[in-house]
Design an enzyme around this catalytic site. Structure first.
Site, PDB file in Angstrom:
ATOM      1  N   GLY A 114       0.887  -1.171   0.035  1.00 20.79           N
ATOM      2  CA  GLY A 114       0.248  -0.074  -0.020  1.00 20.79           C
ATOM      3  C   GLY A 114       0.856   1.245  -0.054  1.00 20.79           C
ATOM      4  O   GLY A 114       0.380   2.227   0.087  1.00 20.79           O
TER       5      GLY A 114
ATOM      6  N   GLY B  11       2.897   4.503  -0.571  1.00 15.30           N
ATOM      7  CA  GLY B  11       2.641   5.452  -1.451  1.00 15.30           C
ATOM      8  C   GLY B  11       1.547   5.608  -2.279  1.00 15.30           C
ATOM      9  O   GLY B  11       1.149   6.267  -2.925  1.00 15.30           O
ATOM     10  N   SER B  12       0.420   4.806  -1.301  1.00 15.72           N
ATOM     11  CA  SER B  12      -0.887   5.091  -1.699  1.00 15.72           C
ATOM     12  C   SER B  12      -1.491   6.351  -1.764  1.00 15.72           C
ATOM     13  O   SER B  12      -1.171   7.126  -1.060  1.00 15.72           O
ATOM     14  CB  SER B  12      -1.942   4.139  -1.022  1.00 15.72           C
ATOM     15  OG  SER B  12      -1.937   4.261   0.198  1.00 15.72           O
ATOM     16  N   SER B  13      -2.391   6.460  -2.657  1.00 13.81           N
ATOM     17  CA  SER B  13      -2.720   8.106  -2.703  1.00 13.81           C
ATOM     18  C   SER B  13      -3.941   8.466  -1.576  1.00 13.81           C
ATOM     19  O   SER B  13      -4.520   7.556  -1.106  1.00 13.81           O
ATOM     20  CB  SER B  13      -3.944   8.019  -4.235  1.00 13.81           C
ATOM     21  OG  SER B  13      -4.566   8.973  -4.194  1.00 13.81           O
TER      22      SER B  13
ATOM     23  N   ASP C 297       0.862   0.678   4.382  1.00 11.05           N
ATOM     24  CA  ASP C 297       1.176   2.277   4.724  1.00 11.05           C
ATOM     25  C   ASP C 297      -0.055   2.986   5.355  1.00 11.05           C
ATOM     26  O   ASP C 297      -1.300   2.192   5.355  1.00 11.05           O
ATOM     27  CB  ASP C 297       1.402   3.134   3.461  1.00 11.05           C
ATOM     28  CG  ASP C 297       0.359   3.867   2.761  1.00 11.05           C
ATOM     29  OD1 ASP C 297      -0.846   3.100   2.628  1.00 11.05           O
ATOM     30  OD2 ASP C 297       0.629   4.963   2.103  1.00 11.05           O
TER      31      ASP C 297
END
Lengths: 144, 402
Positions: free
Chosen positions: A63, A65-67, A93
């Protein structure tokens, strides 16, 4: 021949037991780019483009760097009862974990590479929330 | 994770359901990331997005009695007076998201700063201070430039931390995770703030999420705008929440031999060609423009006064909307200058983000901006951008094309 199953201890945030057919993705899923009405993955270059996430035990590698828009995407699925039954993420994350907790989608981590390569072949997953145990059941075709 | 008796009581609802809901999120996060305990914070920044998912959680907290216990600032939404100013039709749904954002902010007791650069003036942590900051430009800035400590929080986890006044101790709160794991040697000529943004964008695309780069070869003469844009871009094209600039940022200054500090031998070099490729990709389009966007992240006073100076004796073309985004504080300090700029055709606005429905009147056309981040986000709203320096933007705005 009955399907083989494997049990392992995991870390999870959940409010109850859950299960689902494995939907394995070697890339993270951005829920903002999942159709809230059909639950199909919309991202153009995504290997699972067009596949529905509803009810699936979604297994993703990372996950990281997930937006920041993850939460809204998952929330839109939740309000239409189109959310996955659980999210298993090898390398989490804070953004994807808090989105899952807020939307009450059980989220699991603490799985190893061996689990990931088994899940890749398909099967189903069962989470015992209280005992923090994840059971992987091989698909029957696979074990024949 | 070890909780004190008081924390257990908060979790169990003895201090109200609101606090319990916030605590549940922090404890679950802590357990997922192997935090040993919660640590106190003195401030938080809540990057509220005005989207339903965010509002759902915030309203859940607010309606069950949660209030923030430490200073918690907010990201921009949009100034409601702009819809009349620009004659924009805002539908009931769009309006309700703004109204709900304001209402829930009041209930929670957050500071409605509506500003994405709280770290420059109003919510400034000190070296080593533990905080919970969401917002893509804020996280790298306070970690790197101030040496304060925050994880890459979601808006919800930052808000929950603001309510409890604590955050789980993991990730970038720990010394061992702040040590660089990759060296970046910059041989490219980085000559201004705009170039810092290009470099940040390039590195975000190359580095892995959660990499902590040690960056060498840059001039030690840095501006707050250059550092702001570098962080905003590296954390938009990628996910880097902490960087060390040799000769500039505080944590690297304490290290006598940086080559022994980095945990791996991995090294990348950034050449002028690398940076020029990014520049070319974003600047090669051209044509008639309908708008100029400056202020993603929010503009500083020197940037706004620079526009004023560059426009001296001239006016923006009638077909171009020149939009500058900044904080209410800056707008107040600028005073009469805002009127002077308005007479030249420049709108200086408070409380607003480029990625909001009230700017739909520029959608479908070509815009120009100094922010790669603005270009990236507004693409979803069907607007293409040429990205260039403030100097070039002013010339383009006067001409009406770029």
């Amino acid at each position: 021949m009955s399907a083989k199953s494997y049990v392992q201890k995991v870390k999870s945030a959940c409010n109850g037991n859950t299960e689902g057919e494995v939907l394995f993705s070697n890339r993270s899923v951005n829920f903002y780019l999942v159709d809230p009405v059909t639950s199909e993955i919309l991202e153009d270059d995504h290997p699972l483009k067009g596949i529905k996430v509803k009810g699936k035990a979604l297994v993703i590698p990372s996950g990281k760097g997930s937006s920041v828009v993850q939460l809204d995407g998952l929330y839109q699925l939740l309000t239409r009862n189109n959310q996955p039954s659980m999210i298993v993420v090898k390398d989490p994350d804070p953004v994807i974990v808090s989105a899952a907790i807020i939307c009450d989608v059980p989220i699991v981590t603490g799985v190893n590479d061996e689990f990931m390569s088994m899940a890749k072949k398909g099967g189903s997953l069962r989470l015992d929330c209280q005992r923090r145990e994840l059971t992987f059941v091989e698909s029957v075709e696979e074990s024949k | 994770m070890l909780l004190t008796t008081e924390e257990e009581n908060v979790l169990n609802g003895n201090f109200g359901i609101g606090k319990s809901n916030a605590m549940k999120l922090l404890v679950s996060l802590g357990e997922m990331f192997d935090a040993d305990r919660l640590i106190p914070i003195k401030r938080a920044h809540w990057a509220v997005s005005g989207q339903e998912g965010d509002l759902f959680f915030a309203e859940k907290l607010a309606n069950s009695g949660a209030r923030v216990s430490v200073v918690t600032t907010t990201n921009p939404a949009w100034d409601s007076s702009l819809s009349d100013l620009f004659h924009v039709d805002i539908d009931d749904y769009e309006r309700s998201l703004l109204d709900r954002t304001i209402e829930v902010s009041d209930k929670l007791g957050v500071i409605k700063s509506f500003n994405c650069t709280p770290y420059l003036y109003k919510d400034v942590p000190s070296f080593g201070e533990h905080t919970a900051f969401s917002e893509s430009s804020a996280t790298p800035y306070i970690n790197s430039v101030y040496g304060a400590r925050t994880n890459r929080e979601s808006s919800s986890s930052a808000l929950a931390a603001g309510v409890i006044g604590k955050t789980p101790n993991y990730g970038l709160h720990l010394d061992k995770n702040r040590v660089p794991n990759i060296t970046v040697d910059v041989s490219a000529q980085i000559k201004d703030d705009f170039d810092m943004g290009l470099l940040g964008w390039y590195l975000g695309e190359i580095l892995k999420p959660d990499d902590v780069p040690l960056i060498r070869g840059l001039s030690s003469e840095m501006t707050e705008e250059g550092l702001r844009d570098f962080g905003a871009m590296i954390n938009t094209s990628g996910a880097v929440s902490l960087f060390h600039l040799e000769g500039v940022t505080p944590e690297v200054k304490r290290i006598s031999d940086t080559s022994l500090w980095v945990t791996s031998r991995e090294k990348i070099t950034v050449t002028s060609e690398d940076v020029e490729r990014v520049r070319k990709k974003f600047t090669e389009r051209g044509g008639k423009i309908n708008s100029v966007y400056i202020g993603c992240p929010h503009s500083t006073i020197p940037e706004i006064m620079k526009v004023n100076r560059l426009l001296d004796g001239r006016k923006v073309n009638d077909d171009v909307k020149f939009l500058i985004f900044t904080s209410a504080t800056n707008l107040k300090i600028l005073g009469e200058n805002v009127k002077k700029l308005a007479s030249k055709g420049v709108y200086v606005m408070q409380d607003s983000c480029v990625d909001e429905p009230v700017f739909k009147f520029t959608e479908g056309g070509l815009g120009a901006t100094n922010s790669l981040k603005a270009a990236y986000y507004r693409k979803r709203r069907n607007q293409e951008f040429v990205v260039t320096t403030i100097e070039n933007l002013v010339e383009a705005a006067v001409r009406g094309y770029i």
